[in-house]
Write a protein that holds these residues in place. Structure first.
Motif, mmCIF file in Angstrom:
data_model
loop_
_atom_site.group_PDB
_atom_site.id
_atom_site.type_symbol
_atom_site.label_atom_id
_atom_site.label_comp_id
_atom_site.label_asym_id
_atom_site.label_seq_id
_atom_site.Cartn_x
_atom_site.Cartn_y
_atom_site.Cartn_z
ATOM 1 N N GLY A 62 22.921 22.574 -7.692
ATOM 2 C CA GLY A 62 23.670 21.742 -6.759
ATOM 3 C C GLY A 62 25.175 21.861 -6.849
ATOM 4 O O GLY A 62 25.729 22.841 -7.358
ATOM 5 N N GLY A 63 25.839 20.815 -6.351
ATOM 6 C CA GLY A 63 27.265 20.874 -6.078
ATOM 7 C C GLY A 63 28.187 20.302 -7.128
ATOM 8 O O GLY A 63 29.406 20.332 -6.938
ATOM 9 N N LEU A 64 27.661 19.778 -8.240
ATOM 10 C CA LEU A 64 28.541 19.279 -9.298
ATOM 11 C C LEU A 64 29.001 20.465 -10.148
ATOM 12 O O LEU A 64 28.687 20.601 -11.329
ATOM 13 C CB LEU A 64 27.831 18.233 -10.147
ATOM 14 C CG LEU A 64 27.665 16.865 -9.484
ATOM 15 C CD1 LEU A 64 26.794 15.957 -10.327
ATOM 16 C CD2 LEU A 64 29.019 16.210 -9.226
ATOM 17 N N ALA A 65 29.746 21.339 -9.494
ATOM 18 C CA ALA A 65 30.196 22.596 -10.093
ATOM 19 C C ALA A 65 31.400 23.089 -9.302
ATOM 20 O O ALA A 65 31.738 22.536 -8.246
ATOM 21 C CB ALA A 65 29.079 23.631 -10.064
ATOM 22 N N GLU A 66 32.005 24.131 -9.795
ATOM 23 C CA GLU A 66 33.163 24.678 -9.095
ATOM 24 C C GLU A 66 32.752 25.489 -7.863
ATOM 25 O O GLU A 66 33.521 25.610 -6.903
ATOM 26 C CB GLU A 66 33.981 25.525 -10.056
ATOM 27 C CG GLU A 66 34.638 24.681 -11.154
ATOM 28 C CD GLU A 66 35.378 25.519 -12.168
ATOM 29 O OE1 GLU A 66 36.631 25.431 -12.192
ATOM 30 O OE2 GLU A 66 34.724 26.262 -12.935
ATOM 31 N N TYR A 67 31.527 26.034 -7.883
ATOM 32 C CA TYR A 67 31.016 26.807 -6.748
ATOM 33 C C TYR A 67 29.544 26.482 -6.546
ATOM 34 O O TYR A 67 28.835 26.118 -7.492
ATOM 35 C CB TYR A 67 31.162 28.323 -6.989
ATOM 36 C CG TYR A 67 32.585 28.791 -7.108
ATOM 37 C CD1 TYR A 67 33.308 29.204 -5.988
ATOM 38 C CD2 TYR A 67 33.221 28.821 -8.359
ATOM 39 C CE1 TYR A 67 34.628 29.631 -6.107
ATOM 40 C CE2 TYR A 67 34.540 29.236 -8.486
ATOM 41 C CZ TYR A 67 35.234 29.644 -7.348
ATOM 42 O OH TYR A 67 36.538 30.057 -7.456
ATOM 43 N N ILE A 68 29.084 26.628 -5.298
ATOM 44 C CA ILE A 68 27.669 26.463 -4.990
ATOM 45 C C ILE A 68 27.240 27.553 -4.017
ATOM 46 O O ILE A 68 27.958 27.875 -3.069
ATOM 47 C CB ILE A 68 27.367 25.059 -4.409
ATOM 48 C CG1 ILE A 68 25.869 24.882 -4.134
ATOM 49 C CG2 ILE A 68 28.178 24.774 -3.161
ATOM 50 C CD1 ILE A 68 25.492 23.466 -3.718
ATOM 51 N N ARG A 69 26.071 28.128 -4.289
ATOM 52 C CA ARG A 69 25.481 29.119 -3.386
ATOM 53 C C ARG A 69 24.385 28.453 -2.572
ATOM 54 O O ARG A 69 23.506 27.787 -3.129
ATOM 55 C CB ARG A 69 24.868 30.273 -4.198
ATOM 56 C CG ARG A 69 24.211 31.352 -3.340
ATOM 57 C CD ARG A 69 23.351 32.266 -4.185
ATOM 58 N NE ARG A 69 22.244 31.531 -4.795
ATOM 59 C CZ ARG A 69 21.424 32.062 -5.703
ATOM 60 N NH1 ARG A 69 21.614 33.287 -6.128
ATOM 61 N NH2 ARG A 69 20.442 31.341 -6.208
ATOM 62 N N VAL A 70 24.431 28.629 -1.238
ATOM 63 C CA VAL A 70 23.446 28.013 -0.361
ATOM 64 C C VAL A 70 23.063 28.996 0.743
ATOM 65 O O VAL A 70 23.833 29.907 1.069
ATOM 66 C CB VAL A 70 23.986 26.707 0.278
ATOM 67 C CG1 VAL A 70 24.243 25.661 -0.780
ATOM 68 C CG2 VAL A 70 25.228 26.967 1.094
ATOM 69 N N PRO A 71 21.870 28.827 1.342
ATOM 70 C CA PRO A 71 21.529 29.651 2.505
ATOM 71 C C PRO A 71 22.467 29.328 3.672
ATOM 72 O O PRO A 71 22.852 28.162 3.864
ATOM 73 C CB PRO A 71 20.089 29.250 2.815
ATOM 74 C CG PRO A 71 19.881 27.937 2.156
ATOM 75 C CD PRO A 71 20.794 27.890 0.970
ATOM 76 N N HIS A 72 22.819 30.343 4.427
ATOM 77 C CA HIS A 72 23.863 30.157 5.443
ATOM 78 C C HIS A 72 23.504 29.117 6.485
ATOM 79 O O HIS A 72 24.387 28.489 7.084
ATOM 80 C CB HIS A 72 24.172 31.505 6.120
ATOM 81 C CG HIS A 72 23.085 32.008 7.022
ATOM 82 N ND1 HIS A 72 22.999 31.677 8.351
ATOM 83 C CD2 HIS A 72 22.027 32.823 6.762
ATOM 84 C CE1 HIS A 72 21.949 32.269 8.887
ATOM 85 N NE2 HIS A 72 21.342 32.968 7.941
#
Length: 366
Positions: free
Chosen positions: A131-141
């Motif tokens: 998830g998003g509690l990070a400096e970057y997140i990868r998600v499907p477009h």
């Protein structure tokens, strides 16, 4: 950009762990988002303790907004540096639920950075559980929405909660000029609902919460909608056993409320609010209250009451929120009461869970 800081859940632990991990690489159909704001939800720690996270270790946080910094080779129409919010609901996109604006009911439904609820194979959750509690997140477009220029990343991150409130309001099937009771009105979902009520033709709100002082702070969010408050701390000491909340609501609205939007996580308030409905009224529950309803089904039948459960918003709900925000019809900035750096994620979660001070919506800014 080869490594990043992330707030992680680890197997065998119920705490958050701040770890340095590899920055994810986007696949052909992915986008990589530099997180500017990530929303916080206390329920994720409860679900973690219950074993609802199927992949550990994992990065928590199902609400995120930021700038796209990389796109996969097969992604079209999304520019690098685009301002976006991430829609966290993972679903198959092809079943009957997904094709009828009920995508939160998909058998594969799970949430990025959050829990999975079904027992079927979940290939999307397997790949995108971080998830998003990070400096970057990868998600499907297909799970990024453009964020209007006039909408902050903080509000963009919390658009999911606003969309949940829209879903609950839709489920209530309100008549024009409705009287609406909102329980747990001083929490995240309660304040979002109060802010959105006028957009659904509500003419009167009755807000229920534990503290009179905190209810008074929420009341201005209703704008020009007539608002009354019922503080549980001001009810008789035996209200839970003797139906004191029902009596208080009936004293304010003798004819009964048109609907109750119930966000109470535990206790008798749900049943007692249900008993304050008008004939034909609806109770919509989104609080995960484990207490059984105390009213006989005969009462539900005779009064023609509707009891509706909903666990999340749809993509349509989220896009409606973004439209309202982008047009300036909705200003949600005042709902963000707390901001924390990523390094203080544990303190932020503790503050949300303890509620020693009023918190409406909280975000982490990595």
């Amino acid at each position: 950009m080869t490594t990043m800081l992330a707030a992680r859940a680890q197997k065998g632990s119920t705490a958050l762990h701040l770890d340095k991990i590899a920055t994810p690489e986007p696949g052909p159909y992915d986008v990589l988002v530099k997180v500017a704001s990530a929303g916080l939800a206390p329920g994720m720690m409860t679900l973690l303790a219950q074993g609802a996270f199927k992949h550990l270790p994992t990065t928590l946080g199902h609400e995120a907004a930021g700038n796209v910094v990389a796109v996969g080779t097969e992604v079209e129409g999304i520019d690098a540096d685009a301002r976006v919010r991430v829609h966290p609901n993972l679903n198959c996109r092809t079943c009957g639920y997904c094709r009828s604006d009920r995508d939160m009911m998909c058998p594969q439904q799970a949430m990025i950075g959050h829990a999975a609820f079904g027992d079927v194979p979940m290939p999307l959750y397997d790949r995108y559980h971080d998830g998003g509690l990070a400096e970057y997140i990868r998600v499907p477009h297909w799970l990024v929405d453009p964020l209007p220029d006039n909408v902050s990343f903080d509000v963009g991150a919390k658009a999911h909660d606003l969309a949940n409130a829209i879903r609950a309001l839709k489920c209530a099937d309100l008549p024009l000029g409705a009287t609406l009771v909102v329980t747990a009105a001083t929490g995240t979902m309660g304040t979002a609902t109060v802010k959105l009520a006028r957009h659904f033709g509500v003419s009167r709100l009755v807000l229920v919460g534990r503290s009179a002082e905190r209810l008074a702070a929420v009341q201005p969010l209703a704008g020009d909608v007539r608002t009354d408050c019922v503080a549980l701390e001001e009810l008789p000491a035996n209200w839970a056993e003797e139906g004191g909340l029902t009596r208080a609501l009936r004293a304010l609205v003798p004819q009964g409320a048109d609907a109750v939007l119930d966000f109470v996580p535990d206790g008798p308030a749900t049943s007692q609010a249900l008993a304050a409905l008008a004939t034909g009224g609806s109770l919509v529950h989104m609080g995960a209250n484990r207490r059984p309803l105390m009213l006989p089904m005969a009462a539900v039948m005779v009064n023609c009451w509707r009891i509706v459960g909903t666990r999340a918003c749809t993509r349509t709900d989220a896009r409606e929120v973004l439209t309202l925000l982008g047009q300036g019809a909705l200003d949600a900035e005042e709902l963000i009461t707390h901001r924390y750096p990523l390094a203080e994620a544990n303190e932020a979660v503790a503050a949300l869970r303890n509620r020693t001070e009023p918190i409406w919506m909280a975000v982490v800014n990595p």
